[in-house]
Each structure stands twice: as structure tokens, then as C-alpha cells.
Design a protein around this motif. Structure first.
Motif, PDB file in Angstrom:
ATOM      1  N   ALA A 107       0.793  -1.251  -0.063  1.00 46.59           N
ATOM      2  CA  ALA A 107      -0.002   0.073  -0.003  1.00 46.59           C
ATOM      3  C   ALA A 107       1.027   1.230  -0.056  1.00 46.59           C
ATOM      4  N   ARG A 108       0.370   2.300  -0.650  1.00 46.40           N
ATOM      5  CA  ARG A 108       1.085   3.651  -0.672  1.00 46.40           C
ATOM      6  C   ARG A 108       0.415   4.750  -0.219  1.00 46.40           C
ATOM      7  N   THR A 109       0.898   5.782   0.302  1.00 47.57           N
ATOM      8  CA  THR A 109       0.358   7.083   0.467  1.00 47.57           C
ATOM      9  C   THR A 109       1.231   8.065  -0.034  1.00 47.57           C
ATOM     10  N   LEU A 110       0.863   9.000  -0.498  1.00 49.53           N
ATOM     11  CA  LEU A 110       1.653  10.011  -1.051  1.00 49.53           C
ATOM     12  C   LEU A 110       1.646  11.343  -0.052  1.00 49.53           C
ATOM     13  N   ALA A 111       2.892  11.771   0.310  1.00 50.19           N
ATOM     14  CA  ALA A 111       2.867  13.023   1.209  1.00 50.19           C
ATOM     15  C   ALA A 111       2.916  14.243   0.086  1.00 50.19           C
ATOM     16  N   ILE A 112       2.046  15.223   0.403  1.00 58.65           N
ATOM     17  CA  ILE A 112       2.207  16.209  -0.575  1.00 58.65           C
ATOM     18  C   ILE A 112       2.900  17.425   0.263  1.00 58.65           C
ATOM     19  N   ALA A 113       3.302  18.361  -0.687  1.00 53.87           N
ATOM     20  CA  ALA A 113       3.886  19.712  -0.059  1.00 53.87           C
ATOM     21  C   ALA A 113       3.401  20.933  -0.497  1.00 53.87           C
ATOM     22  N   GLU A 114       3.235  21.971   0.369  1.00 49.04           N
ATOM     23  CA  GLU A 114       2.845  23.233  -0.072  1.00 49.04           C
ATOM     24  C   GLU A 114       4.077  24.188   0.517  1.00 49.04           C
ATOM     25  N   THR A 115       4.641  24.944  -0.491  1.00 50.55           N
ATOM     26  CA  THR A 115       5.655  25.938  -0.339  1.00 50.55           C
ATOM     27  C   THR A 115       6.824  25.193   0.308  1.00 50.55           C
ATOM     28  N   HIS A 172      -6.118  -4.029  -3.840  1.00 52.64           N
ATOM     29  CA  HIS A 172      -6.093  -2.699  -2.904  1.00 52.64           C
ATOM     30  C   HIS A 172      -5.003  -2.280  -2.482  1.00 52.64           C
ATOM     31  N   SER A 173      -4.797  -0.979  -2.467  1.00 50.82           N
ATOM     32  CA  SER A 173      -3.202  -0.453  -2.023  1.00 50.82           C
ATOM     33  C   SER A 173      -3.409   0.803  -0.902  1.00 50.82           C
ATOM     34  N   MET A 174      -4.465   0.868  -0.603  1.00 48.67           N
ATOM     35  CA  MET A 174      -4.846   2.109   0.445  1.00 48.67           C
ATOM     36  C   MET A 174      -3.809   1.604   1.675  1.00 48.67           C
ATOM     37  N   LEU A 175      -3.155   2.500   2.288  1.00 50.30           N
ATOM     38  CA  LEU A 175      -2.574   2.106   3.716  1.00 50.30           C
ATOM     39  C   LEU A 175      -3.520   1.743   4.658  1.00 50.30           C
ATOM     40  N   ASP A 176      -3.354   0.753   5.551  1.00 49.95           N
ATOM     41  CA  ASP A 176      -4.169   0.292   6.832  1.00 49.95           C
ATOM     42  C   ASP A 176      -5.441  -0.360   6.048  1.00 49.95           C
ATOM     43  N   ASP A 177      -5.269  -1.193   5.098  1.00 51.76           N
ATOM     44  CA  ASP A 177      -6.662  -1.591   4.551  1.00 51.76           C
ATOM     45  C   ASP A 177      -6.780  -3.046   4.834  1.00 51.76           C
ATOM     46  N   GLY A 178      -6.430  -3.431   5.969  1.00 52.65           N
ATOM     47  CA  GLY A 178      -6.440  -4.941   6.553  1.00 52.65           C
ATOM     48  C   GLY A 178      -5.421  -5.815   5.746  1.00 52.65           C
ATOM     49  N   ASP A 179      -5.746  -6.955   5.497  1.00 49.97           N
ATOM     50  CA  ASP A 179      -4.953  -7.878   5.106  1.00 49.97           C
ATOM     51  C   ASP A 179      -4.758  -7.924   3.359  1.00 49.97           C
ATOM     52  N   ALA A 180      -5.876  -6.909   2.748  1.00 44.10           N
ATOM     53  CA  ALA A 180      -5.604  -6.958   1.416  1.00 44.10           C
ATOM     54  C   ALA A 180      -4.497  -6.008   0.960  1.00 44.10           C
ATOM     55  N   ALA A 181      -3.926  -6.433  -0.188  1.00 43.68           N
ATOM     56  CA  ALA A 181      -2.770  -5.505  -0.890  1.00 43.68           C
ATOM     57  C   ALA A 181      -2.928  -5.941  -2.395  1.00 43.68           C
ATOM     58  N   ILE A 214       5.188   6.723   1.236  1.00 42.10           N
ATOM     59  CA  ILE A 214       5.157   5.737   2.021  1.00 42.10           C
ATOM     60  C   ILE A 214       4.660   4.646   1.513  1.00 42.10           C
ATOM     61  N   LEU A 215       5.745   3.345   1.865  1.00 44.61           N
ATOM     62  CA  LEU A 215       5.228   2.116   1.250  1.00 44.61           C
ATOM     63  C   LEU A 215       4.986   1.303   2.430  1.00 44.61           C
ATOM     64  N   GLN A 216       4.015   0.460   2.152  1.00 46.22           N
ATOM     65  CA  GLN A 216       3.697  -0.622   3.206  1.00 46.22           C
ATOM     66  C   GLN A 216       3.563  -1.873   2.884  1.00 46.22           C
ATOM     67  N   GLY A 217       4.174  -2.994   3.335  1.00 39.66           N
ATOM     68  CA  GLY A 217       4.178  -4.284   2.740  1.00 39.66           C
ATOM     69  C   GLY A 217       2.678  -4.793   3.262  1.00 39.66           C
ATOM     70  N   ARG A 218       2.471  -6.230   2.543  1.00 34.20           N
ATOM     71  CA  ARG A 218       1.227  -6.881   2.833  1.00 34.20           C
ATOM     72  C   ARG A 218       1.309  -7.180   4.473  1.00 34.20           C
ATOM     73  N   ASN A 219       0.138  -7.297   5.068  1.00 29.66           N
ATOM     74  CA  ASN A 219       0.124  -7.353   6.675  1.00 29.66           C
ATOM     75  C   ASN A 219       0.052  -8.869   6.877  1.00 29.66           C
ATOM     76  N   ASN A 220      -0.331  -9.863   5.920  1.00 31.30           N
ATOM     77  CA  ASN A 220      -0.440 -11.091   6.323  1.00 31.30           C
ATOM     78  C   ASN A 220       0.587 -12.168   5.434  1.00 31.30           C
ATOM     79  N   ALA A 221       1.482 -11.230   4.746  1.00 29.43           N
ATOM     80  CA  ALA A 221       2.789 -12.430   4.064  1.00 29.43           C
ATOM     81  C   ALA A 221       3.984 -11.298   4.176  1.00 29.43           C
ATOM     82  N   ALA A 222       4.914 -11.942   3.943  1.00 30.03           N
ATOM     83  CA  ALA A 222       6.244 -11.285   3.532  1.00 30.03           C
ATOM     84  C   ALA A 222       6.360 -10.789   2.256  1.00 30.03           C
ATOM     85  N   GLN A 223       5.512 -10.001   1.806  1.00 27.30           N
ATOM     86  CA  GLN A 223       5.750  -9.169   0.572  1.00 27.30           C
ATOM     87  C   GLN A 223       5.421  -8.082   0.421  1.00 27.30           C
ATOM     88  N   TRP A 224       6.604  -7.179  -0.191  1.00 25.59           N
ATOM     89  CA  TRP A 224       6.323  -5.684  -0.416  1.00 25.59           C
ATOM     90  C   TRP A 224       7.160  -5.172  -1.604  1.00 25.59           C
TER      91      TRP A 224
END
Length: 89
Positions: A1-9, A37-46, A72-82
Motif C-alpha cells: 500500500a502506498r500513501t503520497l505525502a504532498i508539499a505546499e511551499t 487494494h493499495s490503500m494504507l491500513d486496509d486490512g490484509d488486502a494488498a 510511504i510504502l507498506q508491505g502486506r499485513n499477512n505475508a512477507a511481500q513488499w
């Protein structure tokens, strides 16, 4: 899962975690929605690509031009995959 951080000025303003409707994928493992599914903290789905080959991609529509200050990168919650390597275009 991924989240994008944005910047202003140049300062970190916050995080974006757009809904799945704003995301597209090059392929999906077993053509099953569970793996699209690729939202952060979206359960076991990835998001899992159909194959473990280079060239698979995910696209996130932010709705308008946005300056990206970090990812921000997040690996799978229920497997060693990232993700081990990525490119932003």
C-alpha cells in the motif's frame, strides 16, 4: 500500500490516501478484486500483480497537479511481500 505525502511551499502539508476508485493497476493477481487494494491500513488486502516481473505498475489519480514530497510504502499485513524498487513518473 502506498500513501503520497504532498508539499505546499516546501513544507510537508499532510498525507494523501486516495480511495481505490482513484487507482488503476497494470495487472491483478488471479484477476481477483481482493488483490486490487493499495490503500494504507486496509486490512490484509494488498495489490499483487499477476506476475512477479519488472514493469508492473500502479497509477494513483490525485485529481489535480500535485507536488509529491515523499512516498510511504507498506508491505502486506499477512505475508512477507513488499515493493523493493519503484519509480515515480
Amino acid at each position: 500500500a502506498r500513501t503520497l505525502a504532498i508539499a505546499e511551499t516546501g513544507l510537508c502539508h499532510g498525507e494523501l490516501n486516495p480511495p481505490e476508485a482513484m487507482r488503476t493497476y497494470s495487472s491483478i493477481y488471479a484477476d481477483q478484486e481482493y488483490y486490487a487494494h493499495s490503500m494504507l491500513d486496509d486490512g490484509d488486502a494488498a495489490w499483487c500483480a499477476k506476475t512477479m516481473e519488472a514493469g508492473q505498475w500502479m497509477q494513483i489519480d490525485l485529481g489535480s497537479p500535485t507536488t509529491i514530497a515523499g512516498v510511504i510504502l507498506q508491505g502486506r499485513n499477512n505475508a512477507a511481500q513488499w515493493v523493493t524498487k519503484f519509480v515515480i513518473r
